[in-house]
Motif scaffolding. Sequence first.
Motif: not given
Length: 371
Positions: A246-254, A282-287
């Motif tokens: 969630r931190m990565l998705v909120n902070r980065y666009g790519q 982890l990959k599934t959550q990011l996707q």
Amino acid sequence: MNDPLWPLSVTRTLRLRVKREAYPWLRAAAGEVNQVWNWANATSADAADRNKRAAAKFLSGFDLCNLSAGASGYFERIGADTIQRVNCEYTIKRRAAKRTKLRWRVSYGVRRSLGWVPFKAASVKRKGVGIRFCGKSFRVFEAARLDGVKFRDGCFAEDACGDWYLCISVTVPVETSPAETAAVGIDLGCKDAAVTSDGERLRSGQYRALEPKIAQAQRRGHKRQAKRLHRKATRQRQDAQHKFSRMLVNRYGQIFVGDVSSAQLVKTRMAKSVLDAAWGQLKTQLQYKGQQAGRHVEVVNERYTTRACSGCGSLSGPAGLDRLAVRQWVCGDCGESHDRDVNAARNILTVGLRCRASVRGNESLPPSARR
């Protein structure tokens, strides 16, 4: 979103725990589901047996549903919709396994199969603080998460500790969050499950921390306690990965992730550490989180990313299994000092940006990656 092809809604699976008063009914319904599964297994295997029939045939889900028409009158709890779902799920599993017959589902004994009761979206209705299925009401924890969602097919599923969960697919709108231009690369490992190109780390080892207690419970024969400790490690791992993703998705666009293969590494002596890191989860959550937030998440080739210097690109880094212990190294060409995981994540970021630039043009590629 500026992209007209981006979906306005996505499908997610809610997993809500069912309250205990419904457990006896669900266990009895799971026994009836097992009977339907075993019937489909035997019927499909008999139809595909060339020794018994002149023209062998692999039955489809439609064929099994036609053969089981009217069978709902023989069961007290499940209906025709559930029987059809079991037949279709069996066909999907059999085709994926590429076999004529699957394992039997066992309802009793030490090798009892975990409970599973599938249903169609039309069979479930929202009622009060829970749902209604097959003439029975089920109360669930966090029932407010079902408000305003459109139900799809799902199931009741039992875990190893005997608790039941409502797993239901729902359609939710895509979050229209502001577009982000920052990009990040992620290197997957064992000691640190994930390391970003900015130096942030996701620690692993949730199972290792509880391993002494699990071993003690197993030696004493406390199987239920060992199962609960296993579930605790799983929940701790999922909680850490949810917060990190969630931190990565909120902070980065790519977001670019290395394509390290868990299936190959579990065959080595590092299998326990690889499984504890749970890279696929982890990959599934990011996707799915990136899809809902309108982010670009891509798995890229990470070949030579550990050896290559992120500054000059020379292959002067440590290589081979015997040099896995080398965590810090200095480039022999440019003299830059590197952290092994952070350097690999930066190289993954560069590879991902180059792939994106080849499609969208060099304007999306920073000057540092144009070499």
